[in-house]
Design an enzyme around this catalytic site. Structure first.
Site, PDB file in Angstrom:
ATOM      1  N   GLU A  80       0.821  -1.205   0.000  1.00  0.00           N
ATOM      2  CA  GLU A  80       0.000   0.000   0.000  1.00  0.00           C
ATOM      3  C   GLU A  80       0.860   1.261   0.000  1.00  0.00           C
ATOM      4  O   GLU A  80       1.884   1.334   0.675  1.00  0.00           O
ATOM      5  CB  GLU A  80      -0.923   0.018   1.217  1.00  0.00           C
ATOM      6  CG  GLU A  80      -1.876  -1.169   1.298  1.00  0.00           C
ATOM      7  CD  GLU A  80      -2.868  -1.225   0.149  1.00  0.00           C
ATOM      8  OE1 GLU A  80      -3.042  -0.194  -0.529  1.00  0.00           O
ATOM      9  OE2 GLU A  80      -3.467  -2.290  -0.062  1.00  0.00           O
ATOM     10  N   ARG A  90     -17.867  -1.614   5.986  1.00  0.00           N
ATOM     11  CA  ARG A  90     -18.921  -2.404   5.334  1.00  0.00           C
ATOM     12  C   ARG A  90     -19.555  -3.378   6.319  1.00  0.00           C
ATOM     13  O   ARG A  90     -20.755  -3.654   6.255  1.00  0.00           O
ATOM     14  CB  ARG A  90     -18.321  -3.160   4.151  1.00  0.00           C
ATOM     15  CG  ARG A  90     -19.282  -4.061   3.401  1.00  0.00           C
ATOM     16  CD  ARG A  90     -18.598  -4.806   2.281  1.00  0.00           C
ATOM     17  NE  ARG A  90     -17.497  -5.630   2.752  1.00  0.00           N
ATOM     18  CZ  ARG A  90     -17.648  -6.875   3.227  1.00  0.00           C
ATOM     19  NH1 ARG A  90     -18.859  -7.421   3.328  1.00  0.00           N
ATOM     20  NH2 ARG A  90     -16.597  -7.566   3.635  1.00  0.00           N
ATOM     21  N   CYS A 143      -7.675  -2.176   8.233  1.00  0.00           N
ATOM     22  CA  CYS A 143      -6.332  -2.165   7.633  1.00  0.00           C
ATOM     23  C   CYS A 143      -5.889  -0.741   7.302  1.00  0.00           C
ATOM     24  O   CYS A 143      -4.781  -0.326   7.640  1.00  0.00           O
ATOM     25  CB  CYS A 143      -6.307  -3.025   6.366  1.00  0.00           C
ATOM     26  SG  CYS A 143      -6.451  -4.800   6.664  1.00  0.00           S
ATOM     27  N   HIS A 164      -0.854  -5.850   2.114  1.00  0.00           N
ATOM     28  CA  HIS A 164      -2.059  -6.672   2.065  1.00  0.00           C
ATOM     29  C   HIS A 164      -1.731  -8.035   1.462  1.00  0.00           C
ATOM     30  O   HIS A 164      -1.092  -8.109   0.411  1.00  0.00           O
ATOM     31  CB  HIS A 164      -3.139  -5.990   1.217  1.00  0.00           C
ATOM     32  CG  HIS A 164      -4.186  -5.292   2.019  1.00  0.00           C
ATOM     33  ND1 HIS A 164      -4.530  -3.975   1.819  1.00  0.00           N
ATOM     34  CD2 HIS A 164      -4.989  -5.751   3.017  1.00  0.00           C
ATOM     35  CE1 HIS A 164      -5.500  -3.643   2.669  1.00  0.00           C
ATOM     36  NE2 HIS A 164      -5.789  -4.709   3.400  1.00  0.00           N
TER      37      HIS A 164
END
Length: 208
Positions: A80, A90, A143, A164
């Site tokens: 990232e 979510r 994350c 990730h």
């Protein structure tokens, strides 16, 4: 001897295991490198993960921070590049919290860029035949929150970032992309080995 803080996450969303914790623990079990490796498993909780991460950084004053987590459905390791000041869940975290459109830090900047040599790490992983890519979005779940928190908690100039991982072969739901557990551990070990690659860092902190 440099201190490198390496973290994974506990299971979440009904899973029995999290491949990120499995990978960092495997690296720690076999680590024979030159650094002092500090390994921790973070809770999949917005408040708890940030609190634990800040405490680890304050306690160990690491020379580099590499956080890892699961990107279920991805076929590649994703390094990232940026964490955004946003919590937008979510699903609830493991403490039942489900923030929507809430900043990670009320007075923080809109985004923070990873200070690990991100392109260098992708280059190294690819050279070792590990599917890898540079990512411009860590999402808006825990994350991303950990990435943003880490970058704000370390001293200026300290390399910090987030990797990730896909599902591992032992944890992937049927039909989901995955990599072998040994391959995920090798990817994390390579990230550790190259976290302090000074030649990949330009003056001013920009990363090539």
């Amino acid at each position: 001897m440099a201190v490198i803080l390496l973290t994974g996450f506990e299971p979440f969303d009904g899973a029995a295991r999290n491949p990120s914790a499995d990978a960092v623990n495997a690296v720690a079990a076999g680590y024979d490198g030159p650094h002092d490796l500090v390994v921790a498993t973070l809770p999949v909780a917005f408040e708890g993960s940030a609190r634990r991460l800040r405490a680890l950084i304050a306690q160990h004053s690491p020379d580099a921070v590499i956080a890892t987590g699961l990107a279920g459905g991805s076929p590649r390791v994703a390094v990232e590049r940026v964490g955004v000041n946003l919590m937008d869940a979510r699903i609830p975290d493991n403490d039942g919290a489900q923030p929507v459109d809430v900043p990670s830090e009320t007075d923080g900047p809109a985004a923070r860029f990873a200070t690990l040599p991100v392109k260098r790490i992708v280059q190294v992983l690819t050279a070792h035949a590990i599917p890898a890519q540079l990512s411009l979005s860590a999402g808006s779940y825990v994350c991303n929150h950990v990435l943003y928190t880490a970058l704000g908690a370390v001293e200026p100039g300290i390399p910090a970032g987030f990797v990730h991982l896909p599902w591992s072969s032992g944890t992937a739901p049927s039909g989901t992309p995955h990599l072998a557990e040994e391959e995920l551990a090798r990817a994390v070990r390579l990230a550790v080995d190259h976290a302090l690659d000074a030649e990949a860092r330009e003056p001013g902190g920009s990363i090539w």
